[in-house]
Scaffold this active site. Structure first.
Site, mmCIF file in Angstrom:
data_model
loop_
_atom_site.group_PDB
_atom_site.id
_atom_site.type_symbol
_atom_site.label_atom_id
_atom_site.label_comp_id
_atom_site.label_asym_id
_atom_site.label_seq_id
_atom_site.Cartn_x
_atom_site.Cartn_y
_atom_site.Cartn_z
ATOM 1 C CG ASP A 17 -0.365 -0.181 2.530
ATOM 2 O OD1 ASP A 17 0.856 -0.406 2.599
ATOM 3 O OD2 ASP A 17 -1.083 -0.080 3.527
ATOM 4 C CE1 TYR B 30 7.761 3.985 0.618
ATOM 5 C CE2 TYR B 30 7.288 5.317 -1.324
ATOM 6 C CZ TYR B 30 8.049 4.355 -0.689
ATOM 7 O OH TYR B 30 9.084 3.756 -1.353
ATOM 8 C CG PHE C 89 8.559 0.068 -4.314
ATOM 9 C CD1 PHE C 89 8.951 -0.329 -3.044
ATOM 10 C CD2 PHE C 89 7.947 -0.867 -5.133
ATOM 11 C CE1 PHE C 89 8.728 -1.619 -2.592
ATOM 12 C CE2 PHE C 89 7.715 -2.166 -4.695
ATOM 13 C CZ PHE C 89 8.111 -2.546 -3.423
ATOM 14 C CG HIS D 13 9.309 -5.721 0.783
ATOM 15 N ND1 HIS D 13 9.829 -4.515 1.220
ATOM 16 C CD2 HIS D 13 8.158 -5.425 0.147
ATOM 17 C CE1 HIS D 13 9.001 -3.543 0.867
ATOM 18 N NE2 HIS D 13 7.981 -4.053 0.212
#
Length: 223
Positions: free
Chosen positions: A64, A66, A77, A187
């Site tokens: 989801d 920031y 990202f 990740h």
């Protein structure tokens, strides 16, 4: 639906008319009216505005947005170009880019240049309450973005999917087309980057696959 490129409007037309999407958009509008939500309302669908389906070459799946002030702008990202501090996960993405392809590490965190080349930067959830990670999960976004992934999976041209972390890897059952390249790793978060993200060489592998299939490579260097 002016926030969507025309190709996405056509591709997602059935989703827009489903009851869950009506419920979802009602929830999202209420959230923007009563509390602080990221990204800005007009940026929710930036990934679909900047990367029409016909130019998609690579899909990078995020979770989801920031949830801190001035960061999210609708691309997984990526952060707004005037944001002075680059988030830790993106710093690690830049580090892997440098180690993999020798790319210079940029001074900003906007990945808009990737999006315009055909890198779909897709979060599974497209909105979030300020300072509350995961606060808009389970509201319908996942059903919508799964439909997006299924649509891209059905494309008959070779594409690359980069699955970073458990949430992204959990989408792998949706990727059934043998024409595509699917790459998995941990990740890029500082908590997991050393468990397989660093050294994965996904950027060079993606370009090698694209060029082997007669498709222009991505210029991963952010300027």
């Amino acid at each position: 639906m002016e926030m969507f490129a025309r190709g996405w409007q056509e591709a997602m037309q059935d989703e827009f008319s489903k009851p869950y999407y009506d419920t979802l958009t009602g929830f999202v509008r209420q959230e923007y009216e009563k509390t602080r939500v990221f990204p800005a309302f007009d940026d929710i669908y930036n990934a679909f505005s900047l990367t029409p389906p016909e130019i998609v070459k690579v899909v990078i799946l995020g979770q989801d947005p920031y949830h801190n002030e001035g960061e999210a702008h609708g691309l997984a990202f990526s952060v707004l170009p005037d944001k002075k501090k680059i988030p830790p996960s993106l710093r690690n993405i830049y580090k892997e880019l440098h180690d993999d392809l020798g790319c210079d590490i940029p001074a900003h965190g906007s990945l808009t240049a990737w999006a315009k080349q055909g890198v779909l930067l897709l979060n599974s959830v497209l909105t979030v309450r300020a300072l509350v990670a995961g606060s808009h999960r389970g509201k319908g976004w996942e059903e919508f973005t799964d439909a997006v992934i299924k649509f891209i999976n059905n494309e008959d041209r070779p594409l690359v999917f980069l699955l970073w972390g458990r949430d992204a890897v959990n989408k792998k059952p949706l990727l059934t087309n043998p024409a595509h390249l699917v790459l998995e790793s941990s990740h890029p978060s500082p908590f997991s980057a050393y468990n397989g993200f660093f050294g994965c060489r996904h950027f060079s592998k993606a370009n090698e696959f694209l060029t082997a299939n007669g498709i222009d490579a991505i210029d991963w260097q952010i300027k």
